[in-house]
Structures are given as structure tokens and as C-alpha cells.
Design an enzyme around this catalytic site. Sequence first.
Site, short mmCIF file in Angstrom:
data_model
loop_
_atom_site.label_atom_id
_atom_site.label_comp_id
_atom_site.label_asym_id
_atom_site.label_seq_id
_atom_site.Cartn_x
_atom_site.Cartn_y
_atom_site.Cartn_z
N LYS A 93 83.12 26.66 74.12
CA LYS A 93 83.23 27.64 73.03
C LYS A 93 84.63 27.58 72.45
CE LYS A 93 81.41 30.93 70.57
NZ LYS A 93 81.95 30.24 69.40
N GLN A 114 92.01 27.61 75.29
CA GLN A 114 90.71 28.28 75.12
C GLN A 114 90.00 28.47 76.46
OE1 GLN A 114 89.90 28.73 71.59
NE2 GLN A 114 88.56 30.32 72.37
N LYS A 117 91.60 31.68 77.84
CA LYS A 117 91.30 32.78 76.93
C LYS A 117 89.85 33.23 77.12
CE LYS A 117 92.55 32.21 72.67
NZ LYS A 117 92.60 31.82 71.24
N LYS A 129 87.38 22.95 71.56
CA LYS A 129 87.98 23.10 70.24
C LYS A 129 87.66 21.85 69.44
CE LYS A 129 90.54 26.24 68.12
NZ LYS A 129 90.36 27.70 68.23
N GLY A 168 84.64 29.27 63.69
CA GLY A 168 85.64 28.97 62.68
C GLY A 168 87.05 29.05 63.23
N ASP A 169 87.98 28.55 62.47
CA ASP A 169 89.41 28.61 62.78
C ASP A 169 90.13 28.45 61.44
OD1 ASP A 169 91.29 28.59 65.30
OD2 ASP A 169 92.15 27.06 64.00
N THR A 212 89.55 39.14 65.63
CA THR A 212 90.79 38.61 66.20
C THR A 212 91.96 39.53 65.89
OG1 THR A 212 89.91 36.38 65.88
CG2 THR A 212 92.25 36.57 66.41
N ASN A 243 92.77 35.61 57.78
CA ASN A 243 91.84 36.52 58.42
C ASN A 243 92.49 37.36 59.52
OD1 ASN A 243 89.02 37.34 58.93
ND2 ASN A 243 89.35 36.34 60.88
N SER A 381 82.59 36.41 69.16
CA SER A 381 81.74 35.23 69.01
C SER A 381 80.72 35.14 70.14
CB SER A 381 82.59 33.95 68.97
OG SER A 381 83.14 33.74 67.69
#
Length: 449
Positions: A93, A114, A117, A129, A168-169, A212, A243, A381
Site C-alpha cells: 500500500k 511506508q 507508517k 510506492k 495518489g501522491d 493527510t 492537498n 486509504s
Amino acid sequence: MSKVTEYVTSIQNKIHSNDPNQVEFLQAIDEFLPSVIPFLEEHPEYVESDILSLITEPERLIQFRVPWQDDKGKWQVNRGYRIQFNSAMGPYKGGLRFHPSVNLSILKFLAFEQIFKNSLTGLPIGGGKGGSDFDPKGKSDAEIMRFCQSFMTELSKHIGPDTDVPAGDIGVGGREIGYLFGAYKRLKQYDAGVLTGKPLDFWGSKGRTEATGYGAVYFVKHLLADLDQDFQGKKAIVSGSGNVAIYAIEKLEQLGAKAITASDSSGFVYDPEGIDVALLKDIKEVRRERLTAYAVERPSAQYFDGDSVWNFKVEADLAFPCATQNEINIDQAKILADNGVKVVAEGANMPSTLEAAEYFIENGIFYCPGKAANAGGVAVSALEMSQNSQRLQWEKDQVDSMLDNIMKNIFEACRDTANAHGAENNFMLGANIAGFERVAKAMLAQGLV
């Protein structure tokens, strides 16, 4: 030097030797490995199993070409990537980043961060990622659509709702996710759970857009509550205008604080009256214009062209770096201390250099690392994945309440783990050990595969 320290140092040296040019990945490694030494001293079984060699090596690294046709009919080629780093806790993820700076080093560092996290959220998701060096800026909608369709033609072979669930990023918002989802559906079949960050019309999660930024503020809310404080009357320096920054600013103002800055790649805006969130949203989300427009339309604001907000000398209580990696260096960390900042909460991934992070910790500034403070996005997410599995869409208040509770749990895990290892208020150590312990236990229990 203890045997554990020797072991950790040998792993660091090996990675530096194997990947000498991957600067960002090496930075993430150098920040993480020394901090888990206290835990490894207490648990020699992880040293004996050489778990660090496994956890620092991606399970799978995918690189592919992405050919696409621009509006003039000319063929262009970009590089696409997906780093599937660790699946001990669940499906890979992590977001997709479309930006000209994207390379293997940056994506490996992001995927490595990640892992921990995602572990801190307490939800069943592993770390990954991906992305491309494609730049959406200046491209037409049709060009972006054609790129996304080509990108997904290859990526679709490697992802799935129980295998790898991208989101998304930077450079990948609802528009790009929509194009990617449509391409996946045509290539495979309709599966709402294959991507997150989807528009609400096809089973995105309410509250995901804000998650976020809101999550970073919620983390600080629980930190302040632990100190018998709140946001009332506090000033915040915020970087970014995307964002994360927009919704961090929005939540700060809802909770009584005043965000006085925002930035983009060209400079930053200072608004002593507090950033006007409605105007900022209109400029960045609707008109997609530069921040210079904010200063033109807001009489109280001043725009500083070509400078970093972290060089700005202004009194503040809080700092929220929400732009990109390594935006705060050691000299800028000292400026923040001189400004009176007491809390630095990372809305971006690794926005502070290692020297800056260590300076914050050593000088009594509460440093909230990105793998903890900005985990709200991936947490929601994962909640979107749950909703997709149930064929349901929860109300925004329910999602927001769950997000707040997840961030409370992450804060408490960082605090309690740091305290348990004699490093009070060292949330970097607390986040790293708490995230690592869950993943390491799962890896050992699964036979280190």
C-alpha cells in the site's frame, strides 16, 4: 561497541556499498537503523535471524517504460516504477508520484518509510510506492489521460485488491486516479478496491482528500492535550499549497490556530491575518494557478519570490512542513527554534534532513516524523479498502472520527515506545521502534519469506 551496534553498522555499510548513489534511500536507512538498536538489544532473536537484511531489501522492484502520444502526435517515453517493499502486514500500500524528480532512490525511500507508517496505523497493509518521472504540469487533460492509460497497461500486471493497492501522491489526484482506474477496469475487470483516493462517484471514501492534512493536525492535537494545551491562539508556519497543506491549514483554523504561510515551488506567501482557506482552495484546486495570485487578491498577504518559507523569521508556535523531502536543513531548523517553534509535525515525507531532525530532538522541540504524523492519508486509504470490500460508503463524520482515533493511537504508540526505551519525547525513535516491532514479529512468524 556492542554486538548489536556492530550488526546494525554492518548492515548500514552493506547498503551504502550496494546503493552508493541512492541518496534519499540512504538517508532513510541512516535515520531508521540506529534508532532501533535499543529494541534489538532487548530482542536478540531479531539479530540472530538477520531481520534487518530482509526488511531493508525490497521484495520486488518493478521498472517499465511508459510510451504515450502528446497532443501534437509526437511519441514521448517516461519511466514507470513500482516498489513492492514489504507485505508482512498485508497487501502493498502506497501512493503513485508523477513528478520529474522521481527516480529509484526517491521511491525506495518512500516505500521503505511506508512500511513503518502503515504498520503504525494498526491496519492490515504492507509498504510500497510507485510513480513516474512524468510531469503533469503544463499537460492537457488528454495528454494526462493517455499517459495514465499507458502507465496502467503495465502496472495492471502487478497490482490487485489483495496484492498491491496504489493511491495518489504528488502529481496524482482524483483526475489521475480516475484515468488509472478506468484503464485498469478495461484491462482487467471492475474492482473498486484496486486503487484508493478515487472520486466519490465510484466508491472513493469521504474524507480521503482531507485525511493527510487533518491527520497531521490531529497528531499534534493529541500531543498538545498530553501537555494540557490546545491550539487556541497558536500560530503555525506551513509549507506547501497542495492537498496536504490546504487541509492542514483548514483543520488548524477549525481548532483555533492561525496558519500564516503557504508555499509553492516559486516562493511563499505570508498572511499575518491567517491564510484564507477558501481563496487558497479556489486558486490551487479550481483555477490551478500559482500562489502569486493569492497575494494579488488578499490585501493582507505578502509574496516572497524565489525563497523558502523556512528562511522566514517570524514568531510562531508550530511548523508543518507539507511540501516535499529535505525542505528543512540544519540552518533552517535553527531559524525555526529562534522563531519560537515548539512543535514540528511533518505532513510531507522526510521533509527534514537528518541533521535538522536531530537538532529538533536535541533542543527540546517536539519532532513528529512523517511516518507518524502524516499517516492519516494511508489510514483513510485503508478505510477506503474496507468500504470497497463491504460495498459501502461511510459518512464523512464517521471516517473523520476513525481518523482522529487512529492518529491518537499512533501518537500514544510513539510516546509510550519512546518512554519505554528511556528516550522521552523522542518520537522519531518511538515511531521507528513501534512500527518496526509489528513488522518484525510478523516476518518472523511467517518464516522470514
